[in-house]
Design an enzyme around this catalytic site. Structure first.
Site, PDB file in Angstrom:
ATOM      1  CB  SER A 289       7.882  -3.217   8.937  1.00  0.00           C
ATOM      2  OG  SER A 289       8.378  -4.515   9.190  1.00  0.00           O
ATOM      3  CB  SER A 290       5.237   0.692   8.847  1.00  0.00           C
ATOM      4  OG  SER A 290       4.530   1.897   8.986  1.00  0.00           O
ATOM      5  CB  SER A 291       6.014   3.035   4.650  1.00  0.00           C
ATOM      6  OG  SER A 291       6.107   3.480   3.323  1.00  0.00           O
TER       7      SER A 291
END
Length: 298
Positions: free
Chosen positions: A140-142
């Protein structure tokens, strides 16, 4: 009567304690091979793993860590049901973001974060007799950004991937950092726009020299209201992965897998799909059951 009730209660307590004693837990692995950027590895092996178990590498976002991501998601609960192994690594650099920007991390065996993560997989295959044909990555995200990078860099290792609220592989290349505080904001702001061919070339430049094998089956998720890693990044990932797999858009499946989500199917839907989550910000919540089906584990 009282004695009988006490005996029953005592037996119940002993049963609970025995179950707890046998329950699997997330375990730190201090030495898993070359680890040039000082990553931390935590692994979850269910009490009853499958023969030659599959492995899911699950990657947290900035400011997070592996154990925290394990608690946020249901992958370990599902590992108990299906017998696969999970790895929850932790990055400790640049606000705990994964390095998806430096030349070392964007080069195969370049002594960046990607080297340490690949060695966690190699360690798990060797130590737990895991199936090298069933290695998967999600984040998730990074962690979604790193999911894109690892899928491009190690197509010979990963069979399928699921990226949440990330960016195309190579989008942050050359940025001074990978965190919202250190990175060039152009990528996260959706200002890095390339053709499908350009994105494909960038991804394949990360792959092993002369590699002509298959790439991981890829699914990607993004919220329309994401103001941190903006929605145009979904379109750039679509260009990259539909191009890598040589598939064209076929149809939209609305309210799939949830109300307000649209599944965009490319080709026959077995190599690449994308999900647009209406009104969802940063990040799209992990859809673990969908991931397991995509990975072929259910």
């Amino acid at each position: 009567m009282v004695s009988s009730m006490f005996s029953t209660s005592f037996a119940a307590v002993i049963s609970v304690l025995a179950t707890a004693a046998n329950a699997a837990s997330l375990v730190a692995v201090p030495d898993f091979g070359s680890n040039p950027t000082g990553l931390e590895m935590n692994i979850y092996v269910p009490d009853t793993p499958a023969a030659n178990p599959a492995v899911i590498l699950a990657l947290h976002g900035c400011l997070g860590n592996g154990p925290g991501y394990a608690q946020m998601t249901r992958y370990n609960e599902l590992a108990d049901q299906h017998g696969f192994i999970t790895i929850f690594p932790s990055s400790k650099n640049d606000s705990n973001c994964w390095d998806v920007a430096s030349a070392s991390s964007l080069a195969r065996d370049g002594q960046g974060d990607t080297t340490g993560l690949a060695n966690m997989i190699a360690y798990t295959i060797q130590t737990h007799n895991a199936d090298p044909a069933k290695i998967f990555v999600t984040g998730s995200s990074s962690g979604g950004m790193m999911t894109n990078v690892l899928s491009a860099m190690y197509p010979d290792i990963f069979s399928a991937a699921s990226a949440y609220s990330g960016v195309a592989a190579g989008c942050l290349a050359g940025s001074p950092g990978s965190s919202p505080f250190s990175a060039d904001p152009a990528c996260a702001d959706g200002q890095i726009i390339k053709s499908a061919d350009q994105w494909v070339q960038q991804a394949k430049a990360m792959s092993p020299a002369g590699y002509d094998g298959a790439y991981p089956r890829f699914q990607t998720w993004h919220g329309t209201a994401d103001s941190l890693v903006t929605y145009p990044n979904l379109g750039e990932q679509i260009k990259q992965w539909s191009g890598i797999h040589g598939v064209c858009f076929q149809r939209n499946n609305t309210d799939t897998p949830l109300s307000g989500y649209t599944q965009m199917t490319y080709g026959d839907g077995t190599a690449f799909v994308a999900y647009s989550a209406e009104g969802v910000g940063h990040v799209v919540p992990a859809q673990e059951d969908v991931d397991l089906k995509w990975f072929g584990l259910t």
